[in-house]
Design a protein around this motif. Structure first.
Motif, PDB file in Angstrom:
ATOM      1  N   MET A   1      11.195  60.656 -18.551  1.00 17.35           N
ATOM      2  CA  MET A   1      10.280  59.553 -18.683  1.00 17.35           C
ATOM      3  C   MET A   1      10.975  58.164 -18.472  1.00 17.35           C
ATOM      4  SD  MET A   1       6.901  60.791 -18.706  1.00 17.35           S
ATOM      5  CE  MET A   1       6.786  62.622 -18.386  1.00 17.35           C
ATOM      6  N   GLY A   2      10.962  57.550 -19.886  1.00 18.58           N
ATOM      7  CA  GLY A   2      11.872  56.449 -20.006  1.00 18.58           C
ATOM      8  C   GLY A   2      11.065  55.114 -19.282  1.00 18.58           C
ATOM      9  N   ARG A   3       9.856  55.037 -19.200  1.00 18.05           N
ATOM     10  CA  ARG A   3       9.124  54.035 -18.568  1.00 18.05           C
ATOM     11  C   ARG A   3       9.197  52.751 -19.412  1.00 18.05           C
ATOM     12  NH1 ARG A   3       5.050  58.260 -16.494  1.00 18.05           N
ATOM     13  NH2 ARG A   3       4.733  58.974 -18.725  1.00 18.05           N
ATOM     14  N   THR A   4       9.523  51.597 -18.680  1.00 16.33           N
ATOM     15  CA  THR A   4       9.795  50.674 -19.574  1.00 16.33           C
ATOM     16  C   THR A   4       9.077  49.451 -18.677  1.00 16.33           C
ATOM     17  OG1 THR A   4      11.569  49.609 -18.555  1.00 16.33           O
ATOM     18  CG2 THR A   4      11.820  51.438 -20.434  1.00 16.33           C
ATOM     19  N   ARG A   5       8.743  48.395 -19.365  1.00 13.87           N
ATOM     20  CA  ARG A   5       7.903  47.401 -18.580  1.00 13.87           C
ATOM     21  C   ARG A   5       8.894  46.630 -17.712  1.00 13.87           C
ATOM     22  NH1 ARG A   5       4.178  43.582 -20.845  1.00 13.87           N
ATOM     23  NH2 ARG A   5       4.423  41.669 -19.955  1.00 13.87           N
ATOM     24  N   GLU A   6      10.225  46.583 -17.954  1.00 14.34           N
ATOM     25  CA  GLU A   6      11.153  46.048 -17.054  1.00 14.34           C
ATOM     26  C   GLU A   6      11.408  46.640 -15.611  1.00 14.34           C
ATOM     27  OE1 GLU A   6      11.821  46.552 -20.340  1.00 14.34           O
ATOM     28  OE2 GLU A   6      11.018  44.528 -20.468  1.00 14.34           O
ATOM     29  N   THR A   7      11.162  48.137 -15.913  1.00 10.15           N
ATOM     30  CA  THR A   7      11.463  48.777 -14.526  1.00 10.15           C
ATOM     31  C   THR A   7      10.323  49.547 -13.863  1.00 10.15           C
ATOM     32  OG1 THR A   7      11.722  50.758 -15.927  1.00 10.15           O
ATOM     33  CG2 THR A   7      13.671  49.458 -15.352  1.00 10.15           C
ATOM     34  N   PHE A 169       2.161  53.926 -22.813  1.00  8.76           N
ATOM     35  CA  PHE A 169       2.462  53.038 -21.725  1.00  8.76           C
ATOM     36  C   PHE A 169       1.319  52.378 -20.927  1.00  8.76           C
ATOM     37  CE2 PHE A 169       3.657  52.436 -17.268  1.00  8.76           C
ATOM     38  CZ  PHE A 169       4.707  51.783 -17.448  1.00  8.76           C
ATOM     39  N   VAL A 170       0.233  53.021 -20.985  1.00  4.75           N
ATOM     40  CA  VAL A 170      -0.830  52.683 -20.281  1.00  4.75           C
ATOM     41  C   VAL A 170      -1.379  51.433 -21.383  1.00  4.75           C
ATOM     42  CG1 VAL A 170      -3.367  52.685 -19.381  1.00  4.75           C
ATOM     43  CG2 VAL A 170      -1.331  54.462 -18.952  1.00  4.75           C
ATOM     44  N   ASN A 171      -1.525  51.813 -22.550  1.00  2.00           N
ATOM     45  CA  ASN A 171      -2.037  50.609 -23.544  1.00  2.00           C
ATOM     46  C   ASN A 171      -1.134  49.514 -23.450  1.00  2.00           C
ATOM     47  OD1 ASN A 171      -3.910  51.574 -25.189  1.00  2.00           O
ATOM     48  ND2 ASN A 171      -2.682  52.926 -26.586  1.00  2.00           N
ATOM     49  N   GLU A 172       0.433  49.804 -23.340  1.00  2.00           N
ATOM     50  CA  GLU A 172       1.001  48.451 -23.242  1.00  2.00           C
ATOM     51  C   GLU A 172       0.661  47.513 -22.156  1.00  2.00           C
ATOM     52  OE1 GLU A 172       5.359  48.926 -22.926  1.00  2.00           O
ATOM     53  OE2 GLU A 172       5.386  46.988 -22.714  1.00  2.00           O
ATOM     54  N   ILE A 173       0.593  48.347 -20.853  1.00  2.00           N
ATOM     55  CA  ILE A 173       0.195  47.730 -19.863  1.00  2.00           C
ATOM     56  C   ILE A 173      -1.195  46.870 -19.888  1.00  2.00           C
ATOM     57  CG2 ILE A 173      -0.624  47.725 -17.378  1.00  2.00           C
ATOM     58  CD1 ILE A 173       1.208  50.514 -17.173  1.00  2.00           C
ATOM     59  N   LEU A 174      -2.318  47.437 -20.712  1.00  2.00           N
ATOM     60  CA  LEU A 174      -3.443  46.830 -20.630  1.00  2.00           C
ATOM     61  C   LEU A 174      -3.523  45.998 -21.732  1.00  2.00           C
ATOM     62  CD1 LEU A 174      -5.723  50.023 -19.553  1.00  2.00           C
ATOM     63  CD2 LEU A 174      -4.626  48.118 -17.912  1.00  2.00           C
ATOM     64  N   SER A 175      -2.736  46.043 -22.642  1.00  2.00           N
ATOM     65  CA  SER A 175      -2.902  45.009 -23.957  1.00  2.00           C
ATOM     66  C   SER A 175      -3.003  43.650 -23.569  1.00  2.00           C
ATOM     67  CB  SER A 175      -1.740  45.472 -24.797  1.00  2.00           C
ATOM     68  OG  SER A 175      -0.372  45.081 -24.170  1.00  2.00           O
ATOM     69  N   SER A 176      -2.229  43.210 -22.259  1.00  2.00           N
ATOM     70  CA  SER A 176      -2.391  41.859 -21.901  1.00  2.00           C
ATOM     71  C   SER A 176      -3.750  41.290 -21.811  1.00  2.00           C
ATOM     72  CB  SER A 176      -1.485  41.650 -20.744  1.00  2.00           C
ATOM     73  OG  SER A 176      -2.030  42.508 -19.687  1.00  2.00           O
ATOM     74  N   PHE A 177      -4.746  42.265 -21.500  1.00  2.00           N
ATOM     75  CA  PHE A 177      -6.124  41.998 -21.481  1.00  2.00           C
ATOM     76  C   PHE A 177      -6.786  41.183 -22.661  1.00  2.00           C
ATOM     77  CE2 PHE A 177      -7.356  44.356 -17.239  1.00  2.00           C
ATOM     78  CZ  PHE A 177      -6.242  44.111 -16.875  1.00  2.00           C
TER      79      PHE A 177
END
Ligand SMILES: NC(=O)C1=CN([C@@H]2O[C@H](COP(=O)(O)OP(=O)(O)OC[C@H]3O[C@@H](n4cnc5c(N)ncnc54)[C@H](OP(=O)(O)O)[C@@H]3O)[C@@H](O)[C@H]2O)C=CC1
Ligand SMILES: O=C(O)C(=O)Cc1ccc(O)cc1
Length: 450
Positions: A1-7, A169-177
């Motif tokens: 996994m290791g999905r990060t915002r940077e990559t 991870f999805v939470n982090e992506i959508l948190s900017s809303f």
């Protein structure tokens, strides 16, 4: 996994109103998007967004893929692009009804792909900050829960076939809303949105049908000026100025919606029969019993969601008025009867409320928590013939919309919707200006409520 915002990269399939809103918000937050031709031009000033010519090219490189297409085509589109999904990626959808979306994901996505779906409970022109966002993921190892203060504005997330890491991870992506995250299963999501969205839309669609059938523009008629009527008119025009498929999809494809909309039509019909039969006591008994089950004792001291001052500010009419003329308010009496017959307590759904639902609840509450106004509406329904033909057409319309949804016929839904939309179209620009302002003011007011 290791999905990060940077990559990680995010893919959006379907660059309509909602897809673009997501791309804009995510790129503002530093996430990079990609797309094509006119979209390339439209997004030229946003270097983090790339536009691709098709969903295969998006799917094969993205770590999170969001389908933002019409609910009616989700199976076809996922069948087309799903097999190209990058190994180990997370897939979600933005459609308003989750049963067909999740079924399409299960059917067409490779088994190594995780599923975390979502649903922003507002239209593309509403600021997502504070609005609900539902999240759905599987297997459903959690119960519904909400991040933060549920009484302001949520966003739904659905964890359907996913690890906690994927959901985070999805939470982090959508948190900017800045939305309120609500966690539900697909089934719970559809059950609640049938109550909050599908029935609400059925009521306003029926108002538009009735006005069109009587060749009325309600803002030109003094009995439709002021207070509650402003909300009825502005919301009806707002719905008819949107895309038909949004409303058709969430009503026709939601397994729970048909019964809810049928009950609304039945409640309208029953109450109308009592009105024209002059059955005053039975009408009052039934409506007040329904009101008592929905607006329970103990709530009298709470502030109303909407006040006179707010309601009166947003009129499309040039007429002025001293006091709202009496109205039978069949549409409002019937929604409370409908909620009561189905055992629905609308306040329990605030966690998944759209702005329209809050306004709809606000106007029914305004009527039912003012005993004199309710009594006046019930007496008007029996004694005053002025509203008979409006209410007759409204009854026909509620039944016709219910039939249309029950038959599951997208084309006849589209035909009915677009015919009525065309009738009101000249008024859309002014209604949109006023409607946006009304929405903003009322959302600010209702946000402050405990
Ligand atoms: N509008 C709203 O208020 C809200 C809508 N939703 C939901 O979000 C979803 C999108 O709605 P919205 O953005 O308003 O609708 P739009 O009609 O604006 O957008 C749908 C988009 O999907 C595209 N599309 C369809 N098939 C494909 C395909 N095979 N490949 C690539 N793109 C495709 C369409 O492209 P084209 O036009 O070229 O066919 C269109 O741009 C719907 O499911 C809706 O229910 C959710 C919350 C609010
Ligand atoms: O607020 C409403 O009910 C709207 O009409 C806007 C809307 C439409 C579809 C959705 O899935 C969510 C919000």
């Amino acid at each position: 996994m290791g999905r990060t915002r940077e990559t990680a990269s995010i893919g959006i399939i379907g660059m309509g109103d909602m897809g673009k809103m997501y791309a804009q918000r995510l790129s503002d937050a530093g996430w990079r998007p990609e797309n094509f031709a006119s979209l390339q031009e439209e997004f030229a000033s946003r270097p983090l967004v790339t536009v691709f010519p098709n969903g295969h090219l998006v799917s094969r490189i993205s770590d999170f893929i969001l389908y933002s297409v019409e609910a009616g085509v989700i199976d076809r589109v996922v069948a087309q692009y799903g097999p190209s999904t990058k190994q180990g990626a997370i897939v979600g959808g933005q459609t308003s009804c989750k049963a067909p979306e999740l079924a399409a994901f299960e059917k067409h996505l490779p088994s190594d792909v995780e599923i975390v779906s979502c649903h922003s409970l507002h239209g593309p022109k509403v600021n997502p900050k504070g609005q609900p966002l539902v999240s759905i993921s599987l297997p459903c190892s959690y119960t519904a829960c909400v991040d933060g203060d549920i009484d302001t504005k949520p966003q739904v997330l659905i964890k359907h076939r996913a690890s906690d890491e994927a959901l985070n991870f999805v939470n982090e992506i959508l948190s900017s809303f800045g939305s309120q995250h609500v966690y539900l299963t697909g089934e719970m999501h559809d059950r609640i949105t049938a109550d909050t969205q599908a029935v609400t839309h059925a009521a306003f669609l029926s108002m538009g049908s009735a006005w069109q059938a009587n060749r009325q523009f309600p803002w030109e008629i003094s009995r439709w000026v002021g207070g509650i009527e402003n909300v009825k008119i502005n919301i009806t025009l707002r719905i008819y100025s949107n895309k038909w498929h949004v409303y058709a999809g969430l009503a026709i494809l939601n397994p729970s919606a048909k019964a809810q909309i049928r009950q609304y039509a039945d409640s309208v019909t029953d109450l109308y029969k009592l009105m024209i039969g002059g059955q005053r006591e039975e009408l009052k008994r039934r409506v007040k019993a329904a009101g008592a089950s929905v607006f329970k004792d103990g709530t009298e001291a709470q502030d109303l969601l909407l006040s006179d001052e707010v309601l009166d500010r947003f009129s499309l009419s040039n007429h002025t008025r001293e006091k709202s003329p009496p109205n039978s308010h069949l549409s409002l009496l019937a929604i409370v009867d409908c909620w009561s017959q189905l055992g629905i307590v609308p306040y329990d759904h605030m966690i998944c409320s759209t702005p329209l639902f809050r306004l709809w609840l606000g106007v029914t509450e305004y009527l039912f928590r003012n005993p004199d106004l309710l009594e006046e509406a019930l007496d008007t329904a029996i004694d005053d013939n002025t509203f008979r033909s409006d209410d007759l057409e409204f009854t026909f319309a509620a039944r016709a919309w219910s039939d249309c949804v029950s038959f599951g016929d997208f084309e006849s839904y589209r035909d009915r919707f677009e015919r009525i939309a065309q009738y009101f179209a000249p008024q859309f620009p002014e209604a949109a200006k006023l409607g946006d302002e009304m929405m903003k003011t009322i959302l600010e007011k209702t946000e402050q409520k405990p």
